[in-house]
Design a protein around this motif. Structure first.
Motif, PDB file in Angstrom:
ATOM      1  N   LEU A   9       0.741  -1.253  -0.010  1.00  0.00           N
ATOM      2  CA  LEU A   9       0.269  -0.050  -0.051  1.00  0.00           C
ATOM      3  C   LEU A   9       1.030   1.364   0.027  1.00  0.00           C
ATOM      4  O   LEU A   9       0.578   2.132  -0.767  1.00  0.00           O
ATOM      5  CB  LEU A   9      -1.012   0.037   1.201  1.00  0.00           C
ATOM      6  CG  LEU A   9      -1.974   0.964   1.272  1.00  0.00           C
ATOM      7  CD1 LEU A   9      -2.927   0.809   0.051  1.00  0.00           C
ATOM      8  CD2 LEU A   9      -2.784   0.969   2.534  1.00  0.00           C
ATOM      9  N   ASP A  10       1.797   1.180   0.968  1.00  0.00           N
ATOM     10  CA  ASP A  10       2.852   2.153   0.926  1.00  0.00           C
ATOM     11  C   ASP A  10       3.431   2.729  -0.441  1.00  0.00           C
ATOM     12  O   ASP A  10       3.737   3.897  -1.024  1.00  0.00           O
ATOM     13  CB  ASP A  10       3.779   2.276   1.764  1.00  0.00           C
ATOM     14  CG  ASP A  10       3.078   2.799   3.254  1.00  0.00           C
ATOM     15  OD1 ASP A  10       2.138   3.281   3.359  1.00  0.00           O
ATOM     16  OD2 ASP A  10       3.822   2.165   4.337  1.00  0.00           O
ATOM     17  N   GLY A  11       3.850   1.378  -1.077  1.00  0.00           N
ATOM     18  CA  GLY A  11       4.660   1.805  -2.181  1.00  0.00           C
ATOM     19  C   GLY A  11       3.745   1.972  -3.646  1.00  0.00           C
ATOM     20  O   GLY A  11       4.300   2.919  -4.363  1.00  0.00           O
ATOM     21  N   CYS A  12       2.621   1.833  -3.473  1.00  0.00           N
ATOM     22  CA  CYS A  12       1.535   2.290  -4.481  1.00  0.00           C
ATOM     23  C   CYS A  12       1.357   3.891  -4.105  1.00  0.00           C
ATOM     24  O   CYS A  12       1.266   4.350  -5.160  1.00  0.00           O
ATOM     25  CB  CYS A  12       0.123   1.408  -4.336  1.00  0.00           C
ATOM     26  SG  CYS A  12      -0.971   1.814  -5.405  1.00  0.00           S
ATOM     27  N   TYR A  13       1.091   4.117  -2.901  1.00  0.00           N
ATOM     28  CA  TYR A  13       0.858   5.761  -2.681  1.00  0.00           C
ATOM     29  C   TYR A  13       2.018   6.363  -2.852  1.00  0.00           C
ATOM     30  O   TYR A  13       2.064   7.290  -3.446  1.00  0.00           O
ATOM     31  CB  TYR A  13       0.647   5.805  -1.116  1.00  0.00           C
ATOM     32  CG  TYR A  13       0.195   6.996  -0.706  1.00  0.00           C
ATOM     33  CD1 TYR A  13      -1.085   7.647  -1.256  1.00  0.00           C
ATOM     34  CD2 TYR A  13       1.013   7.734   0.397  1.00  0.00           C
ATOM     35  CE1 TYR A  13      -1.328   8.656  -0.760  1.00  0.00           C
ATOM     36  CE2 TYR A  13       0.469   8.851   0.660  1.00  0.00           C
ATOM     37  CZ  TYR A  13      -0.497   9.359   0.323  1.00  0.00           C
ATOM     38  OH  TYR A  13      -1.127  10.684   0.752  1.00  0.00           O
ATOM     39  N   THR A  14       3.387   5.797  -2.802  1.00  0.00           N
ATOM     40  CA  THR A  14       4.607   6.496  -3.239  1.00  0.00           C
ATOM     41  C   THR A  14       4.618   6.683  -4.665  1.00  0.00           C
ATOM     42  O   THR A  14       4.746   7.823  -5.244  1.00  0.00           O
ATOM     43  CB  THR A  14       5.906   5.654  -2.776  1.00  0.00           C
ATOM     44  OG1 THR A  14       5.742   5.641  -1.351  1.00  0.00           O
ATOM     45  CG2 THR A  14       7.012   6.441  -3.276  1.00  0.00           C
ATOM     46  N   ARG A  15       4.245   5.631  -5.470  1.00  0.00           N
ATOM     47  CA  ARG A  15       4.294   5.882  -6.974  1.00  0.00           C
ATOM     48  C   ARG A  15       3.236   6.781  -7.514  1.00  0.00           C
ATOM     49  O   ARG A  15       3.408   7.572  -8.565  1.00  0.00           O
ATOM     50  CB  ARG A  15       3.981   4.433  -7.669  1.00  0.00           C
ATOM     51  CG  ARG A  15       5.211   3.388  -7.459  1.00  0.00           C
ATOM     52  CD  ARG A  15       5.068   2.098  -8.443  1.00  0.00           C
ATOM     53  NE  ARG A  15       3.878   1.341  -7.937  1.00  0.00           N
ATOM     54  CZ  ARG A  15       3.821   0.487  -6.968  1.00  0.00           C
ATOM     55  NH1 ARG A  15       4.954   0.357  -6.255  1.00  0.00           N
ATOM     56  NH2 ARG A  15       2.663  -0.308  -6.718  1.00  0.00           N
ATOM     57  N   GLN A  39       2.089  12.047   5.557  1.00  0.00           N
ATOM     58  CA  GLN A  39       2.452  10.749   5.979  1.00  0.00           C
ATOM     59  C   GLN A  39       2.105   9.534   5.186  1.00  0.00           C
ATOM     60  O   GLN A  39       1.308   9.550   4.508  1.00  0.00           O
ATOM     61  CB  GLN A  39       2.064  10.693   7.661  1.00  0.00           C
ATOM     62  CG  GLN A  39       0.368  10.657   7.671  1.00  0.00           C
ATOM     63  CD  GLN A  39      -0.062  10.813   9.073  1.00  0.00           C
ATOM     64  OE1 GLN A  39       0.294   9.978   9.812  1.00  0.00           O
ATOM     65  NE2 GLN A  39      -1.108  11.471   9.428  1.00  0.00           N
ATOM     66  N   PRO A  40       2.605   8.313   5.653  1.00  0.00           N
ATOM     67  CA  PRO A  40       2.508   7.356   4.685  1.00  0.00           C
ATOM     68  C   PRO A  40       1.076   6.761   4.994  1.00  0.00           C
ATOM     69  O   PRO A  40       0.467   7.071   5.881  1.00  0.00           O
ATOM     70  CB  PRO A  40       3.378   6.181   5.298  1.00  0.00           C
ATOM     71  CG  PRO A  40       4.530   6.931   5.922  1.00  0.00           C
ATOM     72  CD  PRO A  40       3.987   8.275   6.414  1.00  0.00           C
ATOM     73  N   ILE A  41       0.447   6.227   3.705  1.00  0.00           N
ATOM     74  CA  ILE A  41      -0.921   5.905   3.913  1.00  0.00           C
ATOM     75  C   ILE A  41      -1.120   4.794   4.937  1.00  0.00           C
ATOM     76  O   ILE A  41      -2.237   4.934   5.484  1.00  0.00           O
ATOM     77  CB  ILE A  41      -1.389   5.621   2.642  1.00  0.00           C
ATOM     78  CG1 ILE A  41      -2.954   5.525   2.447  1.00  0.00           C
ATOM     79  CG2 ILE A  41      -0.741   4.361   2.057  1.00  0.00           C
ATOM     80  CD1 ILE A  41      -3.528   6.865   2.392  1.00  0.00           C
ATOM     81  N   SER A  42      -0.095   3.818   5.150  1.00  0.00           N
ATOM     82  CA  SER A  42      -0.304   2.831   6.079  1.00  0.00           C
ATOM     83  C   SER A  42      -0.443   3.471   7.592  1.00  0.00           C
ATOM     84  O   SER A  42      -1.282   3.006   8.439  1.00  0.00           O
ATOM     85  CB  SER A  42       0.635   1.843   6.064  1.00  0.00           C
ATOM     86  OG  SER A  42       1.870   2.547   6.461  1.00  0.00           O
TER      87      SER A  42
END
Length: 123
Positions: A9-15, A39-42
């Motif tokens: 989830l964090d990786g997708c949000y970062t992309r 902040q990170p989505i997680s």
């Protein structure tokens, strides 16, 4: 939520943030540049999960307050399945036996929820 799913989830949000800001992965942008003040989505999910759990726990006239704290028994094979309250306790950093007392006091639980959001911001 499992740790592997949180990372996805964090990786997708970062992309998505990189796409919005028109940043290429080839330029190797730092997380500080990508996220800025976000902040990170997680961590947002963990904070809202903890807030909702406290809300449900304090609703003493609803059946959710009793169901929330149910835990499945330990079997003689494998690990006990992870429940919602186990996940909230892991995020909050509170032992599972003390979480009902912490959720009962709104002021204490508010500091715990704020601690969940600030602790995950520092990752």
């Amino acid at each position: 939520m499992q740790k592997a799913f949180e990372k996805r989830l964090d990786g997708c949000y970062t992309r998505l943030l990189m796409r919005i800001q028109n940043l290429s992965w080839k330029s190797h942008p730092t997380k500080k540049l990508i996220y800025g003040d976000l902040q990170p989505i997680s961590s947002v999910v963990a904070e809202r999960r903890a807030r909702f759990a406290g809300h449900c726990s304090r609703a003493s006239n609803q059946c959710i307050s009793n169901i929330l704290h149910l835990r499945l028994p330990q079997t003689n094979r494998g690990r006990r399945p992870l429940t919602f309250i186990d996940t909230v306790a892991r995020d909050a950093g509170i032992h599972i036996d003390n979480i009902r007392c912490a959720m009962g006091d709104r002021a204490v639980w508010r500091t715990v929820v704020n601690g969940v959001s600030t602790a995950s911001r520092q990752k």
